[in-house]
Design a protein around this motif. Structure first.
Motif, PDB file in Angstrom:
ATOM      1  N   ASP A 144       0.837  -1.210   0.000  1.00 53.65           N
ATOM      2  CA  ASP A 144       0.000   0.000   0.000  1.00 53.65           C
ATOM      3  C   ASP A 144       0.870   1.258   0.000  1.00 53.65           C
ATOM      4  O   ASP A 144       0.578   2.237  -0.691  1.00 53.65           O
ATOM      5  CB  ASP A 144      -0.929   0.011   1.213  1.00 53.65           C
ATOM      6  N   LEU A 145       1.942   1.214   0.785  1.00 54.20           N
ATOM      7  CA  LEU A 145       2.855   2.359   0.827  1.00 54.20           C
ATOM      8  C   LEU A 145       3.614   2.518  -0.482  1.00 54.20           C
ATOM      9  O   LEU A 145       3.882   3.642  -0.921  1.00 54.20           O
ATOM     10  CB  LEU A 145       3.823   2.211   1.989  1.00 54.20           C
ATOM     11  N   ALA A 146       3.959   1.399  -1.112  1.00 51.49           N
ATOM     12  CA  ALA A 146       4.639   1.476  -2.403  1.00 51.49           C
ATOM     13  C   ALA A 146       3.748   2.192  -3.410  1.00 51.49           C
ATOM     14  O   ALA A 146       4.218   3.033  -4.187  1.00 51.49           O
ATOM     15  CB  ALA A 146       4.995   0.073  -2.892  1.00 51.49           C
ATOM     16  N   GLU A 147       2.481   1.883  -3.376  1.00 49.87           N
ATOM     17  CA  GLU A 147       1.537   2.558  -4.278  1.00 49.87           C
ATOM     18  C   GLU A 147       1.437   4.040  -3.930  1.00 49.87           C
ATOM     19  O   GLU A 147       1.447   4.899  -4.809  1.00 49.87           O
ATOM     20  CB  GLU A 147       0.159   1.896  -4.164  1.00 49.87           C
ATOM     21  N   LEU A 148       1.366   4.347  -2.635  1.00 49.91           N
ATOM     22  CA  LEU A 148       1.276   5.736  -2.187  1.00 49.91           C
ATOM     23  C   LEU A 148       2.493   6.544  -2.624  1.00 49.91           C
ATOM     24  O   LEU A 148       2.368   7.669  -3.099  1.00 49.91           O
ATOM     25  CB  LEU A 148       1.149   5.788  -0.657  1.00 49.91           C
ATOM     26  N   TYR A 149       3.691   5.959  -2.469  1.00 53.60           N
ATOM     27  CA  TYR A 149       4.929   6.661  -2.810  1.00 53.60           C
ATOM     28  C   TYR A 149       5.332   6.475  -4.272  1.00 53.60           C
ATOM     29  O   TYR A 149       6.389   6.950  -4.679  1.00 53.60           O
ATOM     30  CB  TYR A 149       6.067   6.211  -1.898  1.00 53.60           C
ATOM     31  N   GLU A 150       4.503   5.763  -5.020  1.00 52.53           N
ATOM     32  CA  GLU A 150       4.715   5.563  -6.454  1.00 52.53           C
ATOM     33  C   GLU A 150       6.051   4.893  -6.765  1.00 52.53           C
ATOM     34  O   GLU A 150       6.819   5.346  -7.614  1.00 52.53           O
ATOM     35  CB  GLU A 150       4.576   6.889  -7.204  1.00 52.53           C
ATOM     36  N   VAL A 151       6.339   3.811  -6.030  1.00 49.59           N
ATOM     37  CA  VAL A 151       7.514   2.973  -6.280  1.00 49.59           C
ATOM     38  C   VAL A 151       7.064   1.518  -6.269  1.00 49.59           C
ATOM     39  O   VAL A 151       6.056   1.183  -5.645  1.00 49.59           O
ATOM     40  CB  VAL A 151       8.625   3.187  -5.218  1.00 49.59           C
ATOM     41  N   PRO A 152       7.788   0.623  -6.940  1.00 44.78           N
ATOM     42  CA  PRO A 152       7.435  -0.805  -6.855  1.00 44.78           C
ATOM     43  C   PRO A 152       7.643  -1.323  -5.425  1.00 44.78           C
ATOM     44  O   PRO A 152       8.524  -0.854  -4.704  1.00 44.78           O
ATOM     45  CB  PRO A 152       8.416  -1.476  -7.819  1.00 44.78           C
ATOM     46  N   THR A 153       6.846  -2.295  -5.026  1.00 46.02           N
ATOM     47  CA  THR A 153       6.949  -2.861  -3.680  1.00 46.02           C
ATOM     48  C   THR A 153       8.354  -3.418  -3.440  1.00 46.02           C
ATOM     49  O   THR A 153       8.923  -3.245  -2.353  1.00 46.02           O
ATOM     50  CB  THR A 153       5.900  -3.967  -3.479  1.00 46.02           C
ATOM     51  N   GLY A 154       8.926  -4.074  -4.437  1.00 49.63           N
ATOM     52  CA  GLY A 154      10.277  -4.614  -4.293  1.00 49.63           C
ATOM     53  C   GLY A 154      11.301  -3.531  -4.012  1.00 49.63           C
ATOM     54  O   GLY A 154      12.215  -3.710  -3.210  1.00 49.63           O
ATOM     55  N   ARG A 155      11.148  -2.400  -4.675  1.00 48.14           N
ATOM     56  CA  ARG A 155      12.077  -1.270  -4.471  1.00 48.14           C
ATOM     57  C   ARG A 155      11.933  -0.722  -3.054  1.00 48.14           C
ATOM     58  O   ARG A 155      12.924  -0.415  -2.390  1.00 48.14           O
ATOM     59  CB  ARG A 155      11.791  -0.174  -5.507  1.00 48.14           C
ATOM     60  N   LEU A 156      10.709  -0.609  -2.590  1.00 50.24           N
ATOM     61  CA  LEU A 156      10.460  -0.122  -1.235  1.00 50.24           C
ATOM     62  C   LEU A 156      11.141  -1.049  -0.224  1.00 50.24           C
ATOM     63  O   LEU A 156      11.876  -0.594   0.648  1.00 50.24           O
ATOM     64  CB  LEU A 156       8.952  -0.054  -0.967  1.00 50.24           C
ATOM     65  N   ASN A 157      10.907  -2.359  -0.357  1.00 52.96           N
ATOM     66  CA  ASN A 157      11.506  -3.317   0.575  1.00 52.96           C
ATOM     67  C   ASN A 157      13.029  -3.333   0.474  1.00 52.96           C
ATOM     68  O   ASN A 157      13.718  -3.508   1.472  1.00 52.96           O
ATOM     69  CB  ASN A 157      10.926  -4.714   0.344  1.00 52.96           C
ATOM     70  N   GLU A 158      13.547  -3.125  -0.719  1.00 55.55           N
ATOM     71  CA  GLU A 158      14.996  -3.063  -0.921  1.00 55.55           C
ATOM     72  C   GLU A 158      15.591  -1.885  -0.147  1.00 55.55           C
ATOM     73  O   GLU A 158      16.614  -2.014   0.523  1.00 55.55           O
ATOM     74  CB  GLU A 158      15.277  -2.923  -2.417  1.00 55.55           C
ATOM     75  N   GLN A 159      14.941  -0.729  -0.228  1.00 58.06           N
ATOM     76  CA  GLN A 159      15.432   0.453   0.475  1.00 58.06           C
ATOM     77  C   GLN A 159      15.327   0.285   1.989  1.00 58.06           C
ATOM     78  O   GLN A 159      16.185   0.761   2.736  1.00 58.06           O
ATOM     79  CB  GLN A 159      14.685   1.707   0.019  1.00 58.06           C
ATOM     80  N   VAL A 160      14.288  -0.408   2.430  1.00 58.65           N
ATOM     81  CA  VAL A 160      14.154  -0.666   3.862  1.00 58.65           C
ATOM     82  C   VAL A 160      15.311  -1.550   4.323  1.00 58.65           C
ATOM     83  O   VAL A 160      15.940  -1.284   5.357  1.00 58.65           O
ATOM     84  CB  VAL A 160      12.791  -1.317   4.180  1.00 58.65           C
ATOM     85  N   LYS A 161      15.622  -2.599   3.562  1.00 57.58           N
ATOM     86  CA  LYS A 161      16.726  -3.495   3.937  1.00 57.58           C
ATOM     87  C   LYS A 161      18.064  -2.766   3.936  1.00 57.58           C
ATOM     88  O   LYS A 161      18.914  -3.000   4.790  1.00 57.58           O
ATOM     89  CB  LYS A 161      16.784  -4.693   2.986  1.00 57.58           C
ATOM     90  N   ARG A 162      18.264  -1.866   2.977  1.00 59.19           N
ATOM     91  CA  ARG A 162      19.515  -1.101   2.918  1.00 59.19           C
ATOM     92  C   ARG A 162      19.638  -0.102   4.072  1.00 59.19           C
ATOM     93  O   ARG A 162      20.727   0.325   4.420  1.00 59.19           O
ATOM     94  CB  ARG A 162      19.610  -0.344   1.601  1.00 59.19           C
ATOM     95  N   ASN A 163      18.494   0.283   4.623  1.00 58.20           N
ATOM     96  CA  ASN A 163      18.474   1.273   5.701  1.00 58.20           C
ATOM     97  C   ASN A 163      17.799   0.709   6.944  1.00 58.20           C
ATOM     98  O   ASN A 163      17.084   1.413   7.655  1.00 58.20           O
ATOM     99  CB  ASN A 163      17.729   2.530   5.240  1.00 58.20           C
ATOM    100  N   ILE A 164      18.030  -0.576   7.215  1.00 52.91           N
ATOM    101  CA  ILE A 164      17.296  -1.268   8.274  1.00 52.91           C
ATOM    102  C   ILE A 164      17.490  -0.621   9.644  1.00 52.91           C
ATOM    103  O   ILE A 164      16.588  -0.670  10.489  1.00 52.91           O
ATOM    104  CB  ILE A 164      17.659  -2.773   8.310  1.00 52.91           C
ATOM    105  N   ASP A 165      18.628   0.038   9.877  1.00 54.32           N
ATOM    106  CA  ASP A 165      18.851   0.692  11.163  1.00 54.32           C
ATOM    107  C   ASP A 165      17.904   1.867  11.397  1.00 54.32           C
ATOM    108  O   ASP A 165      17.747   2.325  12.522  1.00 54.32           O
ATOM    109  CB  ASP A 165      20.311   1.144  11.297  1.00 54.32           C
TER     110      ASP A 165
END
Length: 152
Positions: A5-26
């Motif tokens: 839902d957030l990926a749609e809100l921020y207009e990014v693919p869900t995979g990209r959103l999760n990728e950025q979260v993993k890169r910035n997990i801290d």
């Protein structure tokens, strides 16, 4: 909110959103983001219609309001940047409002200390405040023509 839902809100693919979260997990402690359990995921799937290929296969992440705000700072879509800027403006405005209210509270506390035990004086102050909020209406002069049987 769920990651898709957030990926749609921020207009990014869900995979990209999760990728950025993993890169910035801290930046995403447990009170910002968490993974749904398998049971929660099964329950979610049973409540939603699935596509012919079976729908989502990975357990989604859920974000609290703080996580949603943090996402806007780690994503690089135009929408995420715009949301982040708006959030910063809102926080600045809220801080200004809080500071103004804080000043008023300090002055009220000072006033309270000064008039402690002066109930009559406080009542007079409230009476004056009520008068200021609801000033008496002065009678208005009638204008125009009057019939002979009417008084001024």
């Amino acid at each position: 909110m769920l990651d898709e839902d957030l990926a749609e809100l921020y207009e990014v693919p869900t995979g990209r959103l999760n990728e950025q979260v993993k890169r910035n997990i801290d930046r995403f402690p447990e009170d910002f983001m968490f993974q749904l359990t398998e049971d929660e995921f099964k329950n979610l799937k049973s409540q939603n219609a699935t596509s012919s290929w079976g729908g989502r296969r990975k357990v989604p992440s859920a974000f609290t309001e703080h996580g949603v705000l943090m996402l806007s700072s780690v994503l690089n879509s135009k929408r995420a940047v715009a949301v982040n800027i708006q959030i910063m403006r809102i926080y600045t405005k809220m801080r200004e409002m809080l500071m103004t209210n804080q000043e008023i509270l300090v002055k009220l506390e000072q006033l309270e200390r000064k008039v402690d035990g002066h109930d009559e004086n406080i009542q007079v102050i409230f009476d004056y405040l009520k008068q200021l909020l609801n000033p008496p209406q002065e009678p208005r002069l009638r204008i125009g023509f009057r019939r002979k049987d009417e008084q001024d």
